[in-house]
Write an enzyme that holds these catalytic residues in place. Structure first.
Site, PDB file in Angstrom:
ATOM      1  N   GLY A 119       0.816  -1.208   0.000  1.00  0.00           N
ATOM      2  CA  GLY A 119       0.000   0.000   0.000  1.00  0.00           C
ATOM      3  C   GLY A 119       0.843   1.249   0.000  1.00  0.00           C
ATOM      4  CB  ALA A 120       4.260   1.742  -1.204  1.00  0.00           C
ATOM      5  CG  ASN A 121      -0.713   3.431  -4.378  1.00  0.00           C
ATOM      6  OD1 ASN A 121      -0.778   2.280  -3.969  1.00  0.00           O
ATOM      7  ND2 ASN A 121      -1.790   4.159  -4.618  1.00  0.00           N
TER       8      ASN A 121
ATOM      9  CB  ILE B 145       0.255   5.947   6.532  1.00  0.00           C
ATOM     10  CG1 ILE B 145      -0.721   6.820   7.317  1.00  0.00           C
ATOM     11  CG2 ILE B 145       1.451   5.589   7.406  1.00  0.00           C
ATOM     12  CD1 ILE B 145      -1.373   6.107   8.492  1.00  0.00           C
ATOM     13  N   GLY B 146       1.368   4.938   3.692  1.00  0.00           N
ATOM     14  CA  GLY B 146       2.340   4.153   2.938  1.00  0.00           C
ATOM     15  C   GLY B 146       3.184   5.003   2.016  1.00  0.00           C
TER      16      GLY B 146
ATOM     17  CB  SER C 148      -5.655   0.394  14.283  1.00  0.00           C
ATOM     18  OG  SER C 148      -6.546   1.353  14.822  1.00  0.00           O
TER      19      SER C 148
ATOM     20  CE1 TYR D 262      -8.780  -0.794   9.680  1.00  0.00           C
ATOM     21  CE2 TYR D 262      -9.341   0.004  11.876  1.00  0.00           C
ATOM     22  CZ  TYR D 262      -8.491  -0.012  10.782  1.00  0.00           C
ATOM     23  OH  TYR D 262      -7.347   0.758  10.798  1.00  0.00           O
TER      24      TYR D 262
END
Length: 415
Positions: free
Chosen positions: A126-128, A131-132, A255, A287
């Protein structure tokens, strides 16, 4: 743990000077007596710094005097003081003793200030975005090679171009590889691609996640939030285990929501394996449960890898941080927008991830949950070894139910 009452204890008495050897050992020179010693004259403790100079610095000799000087090429300045002294840390009597240097207001770039990560390899899911992305940008700016594991490669390339605009050389350190966490087959393909290109991973950062999804099932037949937030990351870590070496770190973004989970040893199987819509399904509880799974996974993984010198951390990045996490329902979008002025920025939210991935004082530490760049006590459920072991075995069974008993990477993960 015992912490100094204040930073003033580090102040040197008159006539003393702090110096550092090439290998990073700090020593103290007394100009009045012309003596030197390894221990701080006030605290009686020894200090060490990283053996490498900070990013952009060079050690050389002054042509006129022959004295050692330090050149900061980034800011075009020269000094006789070794810049590593600014990042000296006390040698610890116990591995879990360390001083809090950062807090909720700290940013990822502040955590990394002066660090040289050239030659290091980080893999971030999820780097794009969100936070990523800030984690990626911050590490890349300091020389780290970043593997961006993303489902949308077009968005990933846009993110890389944005990093290049900020600092061209940082963008050159990033590469995007396709990964769809709703598919275990995609996880296998991604892992194989990474293993064909890299011989090690220094930082495995499991950051990607979904939030607020209505009930849905992945193509593998599992509830989507559980598979994306936990199961696929679990399997990815198992598959990439051969690339983790002594000194590597696994950082799992969880979280504080894990404290409100209702997952137990009694209902684990029904909540994770249920093929149809549960009668009382609630996206928020799904979640919460997935975030508890993150901490439980980190707990068991830390025990498995401790003997190999590999550290594992889980963390809370911040409350209701303004990212794309809330994109799945208009009400969550509205709530996140309302609280935005009172929550962390994305740079601040990325700080704890970066701290866990890089902080030198965490060398030898493992199995710890962090919040605001400091150790935090996880929930009672998250510290339940029975539940952690059950989650591990259930996760293996779930993967085998889709890929068969000979699923890649699970040969030694039966228990």
């Amino acid at each position: 743990m015992n912490l100094p009452e204040s930073d003033s204890e580090d102040e040197l008495p008159p006539g003393w000077e702090e110096r550092v050897t090439v290998d990073g050992s700090v020593y103290y020179a007394n100009h009045l007596t012309k003596n030197t010693q390894w221990t701080h004259p006030r605290t009686g403790k020894k200090k060490k710094v990283s053996g490498e100079l900070p990013f952009g610095w060079q050690r050389c000799a002054d042509k006129n005097t022959g004295k050692v000087i330090y050149v900061d090429h980034e800011n075009r300045r020269t000094t006789y003081t070794d810049p590593r002294l600014a990042f000296a840390v006390e040698e610890k009597e116990h591995v879990n003793d360390y001083r809090q240097r950062f807090d909720a207001s700290s940013t990822a770039l502040q955590v990394l200030h002066g660090r040289d990560l050239n030659g290091k390899v980080a893999l971030i899911t999820g780097a794009n975005a969100g936070i990523g992305f800030e984690t990626t940008r911050s590490l890349a700016r300091h020389g780290c090679n970043v593997i961006m594991a993303c489902r949308n490669l077009a968005f990933a390339e846009e993110a890389i171009n944005q990093i290049k605009e900020d600092k061209p050389i940082a963008g050159e350190n990033c590469i995007a590889i396709f990964l769809d966490l709703t598919s275990l087959s995609s996880v296998i393909q991604f892992a194989n691609t990474v293993k064909s290109k890299y011989d090690r991973i220094d930082m495995l950062i499991l950051n990607a996640g979904v939030f607020g999804l209505p009930f849905s099932k992945t193509q593998d037949g599992f509830e989507t939030t559980f598979q994306v937030n936990h199961l696929s990351h679990f399997y990815l870590t198992i598959l990439l285990r051969p690339l983790l070496v002594s000194g590597s770190r696994v950082v799992i973004v969880s979280s504080e929501s894990h404290r409100f989970a209702d997952l137990t040893a009694e209902n684990l199987t029904s909540l994770t394996l249920s093929p149809e819509l549960p009668s009382k399904y609630w996206d928020m509880m799904a979640y919460n449960n997935s975030k508890l799974c993150n901490v439980l996974f980190a707990r068991r993984l830390a025990k498995n890898l401790q003997a190999y010198g590999i550290s594992v951390f889980s963390l809370h990045p911040g409350n209701m941080v303004s990212s794309k996490l809330a994109r799945n329902w208009w009400l969550y979008k509205l709530l996140f927008a309302i609280v935005r002025p009172f929550t962390k920025s994305l740079q601040q939210a990325a700080s704890t991830t970066v701290f866990c991935a890089t902080a030198e004082e965490l060398t030898g530490v493992t199995g710890v949950y962090f919040n605001n760049c400091f150790r935090c006590q996880e929930s009672d459920a998250a510290g339940d070894d029975v539940l952690a072991n059950l989650l591990w075995s259930t996760s293996v069974e779930m993967i085998q139910s889709v890929l068969g008993n000979n699923a890649p990477g699970l040969e030694f993960e039966k228990t």
